[in-house]
Design a protein around this motif. Structure first.
Motif, PDB file in Angstrom:
ATOM      1  N   ASN A 229     -79.793 -38.199  17.291  1.00 26.13           N
ATOM      2  CA  ASN A 229     -78.904 -38.376  15.866  1.00 26.13           C
ATOM      3  C   ASN A 229     -77.441 -38.426  16.570  1.00 26.13           C
ATOM      4  O   ASN A 229     -76.431 -37.430  15.605  1.00 26.13           O
ATOM      5  CB  ASN A 229     -79.182 -36.957  15.565  1.00 26.13           C
ATOM      6  N   GLU A 264     -81.391 -30.083  14.493  1.00 29.70           N
ATOM      7  CA  GLU A 264     -80.477 -30.283  15.786  1.00 29.70           C
ATOM      8  C   GLU A 264     -81.421 -28.717  16.676  1.00 29.70           C
ATOM      9  O   GLU A 264     -81.360 -29.022  17.720  1.00 29.70           O
ATOM     10  CB  GLU A 264     -79.009 -30.544  15.834  1.00 29.70           C
ATOM     11  N   GLU A 331     -72.804 -30.772  24.957  1.00 31.11           N
ATOM     12  CA  GLU A 331     -73.162 -31.556  23.954  1.00 31.11           C
ATOM     13  C   GLU A 331     -71.742 -32.655  23.697  1.00 31.11           C
ATOM     14  O   GLU A 331     -70.014 -32.361  24.525  1.00 31.11           O
ATOM     15  CB  GLU A 331     -73.447 -31.114  22.738  1.00 31.11           C
TER      16      GLU A 331
END
Length: 336
Positions: A229, A264, A331
């Motif tokens: 995503n 997520e 991330e």
């Protein structure tokens, strides 16, 4: 000794005086007399006996015997004759007493032997009869059981025969139905083969597209990072403190993971094992803040503020001492 034998005929008779009582009776009143005859030489016993009976050459001798009234015997006329007669009387008396006693004892012993033999024979016969009766009852019980078993088998065979006859009557109809079912199955199998071929083609197309997406994702993320995503995620294999994990993520061009949505969080947990825990970019500093100084959404997690740094596990989030060493998740944004 004389050449001719001496024959003697002894006749005993007892003389009683009438009119006297037992106390008045004397020895002479109640006595036993014997007639002894000495035969003449040259004469036969028969002739001598006739003369004795005729009263010739008779010698009278008085012999005293015990009577029934308990009177004592009179004194013998001669000591020698008295001793002989006493011995003879004792022998005769013992013979009279002993012979019946012995005979009675023998008969009693014989009777006991017979009774014992009959008792033993009866006991053995009873035992044998009991054994035979038990054996017969056992055989009878076995025969009844066998009869019941045979009847049960016969009933089952009869039922089987009835079922076989029914099945035989329906066999032609079943054969026709089976042929129809076989034809229908063959048609379904042909259709399944066609569907399988189409699915295999679709799978090939999907795999081709997935490979293209993976190639594109690799182009958007650095090596060992995973795409999801529009973000890239790095799941470490080494352990560090929370501050060390933060610095490692910055060094690799990212930061500790900031979870902004349920999707997520689901993706990150899917990449974890059940027993693993990872540092994420949430810490407590006058309140809970993400590493970019934003606050988490209300109800996103529950904490009792025991420790200042946050770990994510397969099932929940948990606080931990910041200097503890755990794996971490980094991330970064994906390349467009």
């Amino acid at each position: 000794m004389s050449e001719h034998p001496l024959y003697a005929v002894v006749n005993y008779h007892q003389k009683h005086i009438s009119g006297k009582t037992s106390s008045e009776t004397t020895d002479d009143d109640d006595a036993t007399y014997s007639n002894i005859h000495s035969p003449a030489p040259g004469k036969s016993a028969q002739e001598n006996g006739d003369r004795v009976r005729g009263g010739h050459c008779v010698i009278y001798t008085k012999v005293s015997l015990p009577n029934q009234d308990g009177v004592k015997p009179t004194a013998p006329t001669s000591p020698d004759d008295q001793s002989a007669r006493t011995a003879a009387e004792e022998r005769s008396h013992w013979r009279v007493l002993v012979q019946p006693t012995v005979l009675l004892l023998l008969l009693s012993a014989l009777l006991l032997i017979v009774i014992f033999t009959l008792s033993a024979f009866y006991a053995l016969s009873k035992i044998s009869y009991t054994k035979r009766l038990y054996a017969l009852e056992k055989k009878n019980s076995e025969a009844r059981q066998q009869t019941i078993h045979l009847q049960t088998e016969l009933l089952e065979m009869n039922n089987t025969l009835v079922q076989s006859q029914s099945a035989l009557r329906n066999s032609s109809e079943e054969k026709t139905l089976l042929l129809h079912e076989l034809t229908h199955t063959q048609m379904n199998f042909t259709q399944l083969l066609r569907n399988c071929t189409a699915i295999s083609r679709e799978r090939t197309d999907i795999q081709t597209k997935l490979d293209s997406l993976n190639i594109e994702a690799r182009r958007k993320c650095a090596f060992d990072w995973e795409y999801f995503n529009k973000k890239c995620y790095y799941i470490s294999t080494d352990v560090k403190s929370w501050a060390g994990s933060r610095d490692a993520c910055v060094t690799m061009g990212g930061h500790l993971a900031i979870i902004e949505s349920e999707g997520e969080q689901t993706y990150i947990k899917s990449r974890m094992q059940r027993w693993q825990q990872y540092w994420i970019g949430l810490h407590y500093l006058s309140g809970w803040h993400w590493i970019d100084n934003t606050r988490p959404e209300s109800g996103q997690f529950q904490s009792h503020n025991r420790w200042e740094c946050m770990l994510i596990a397969k099932s929940s989030w948990t606080t931990e001492k910041c200097y503890s060493k755990w794996q971490y998740i980094c991330e970064s944004k994906a390349i467009d």
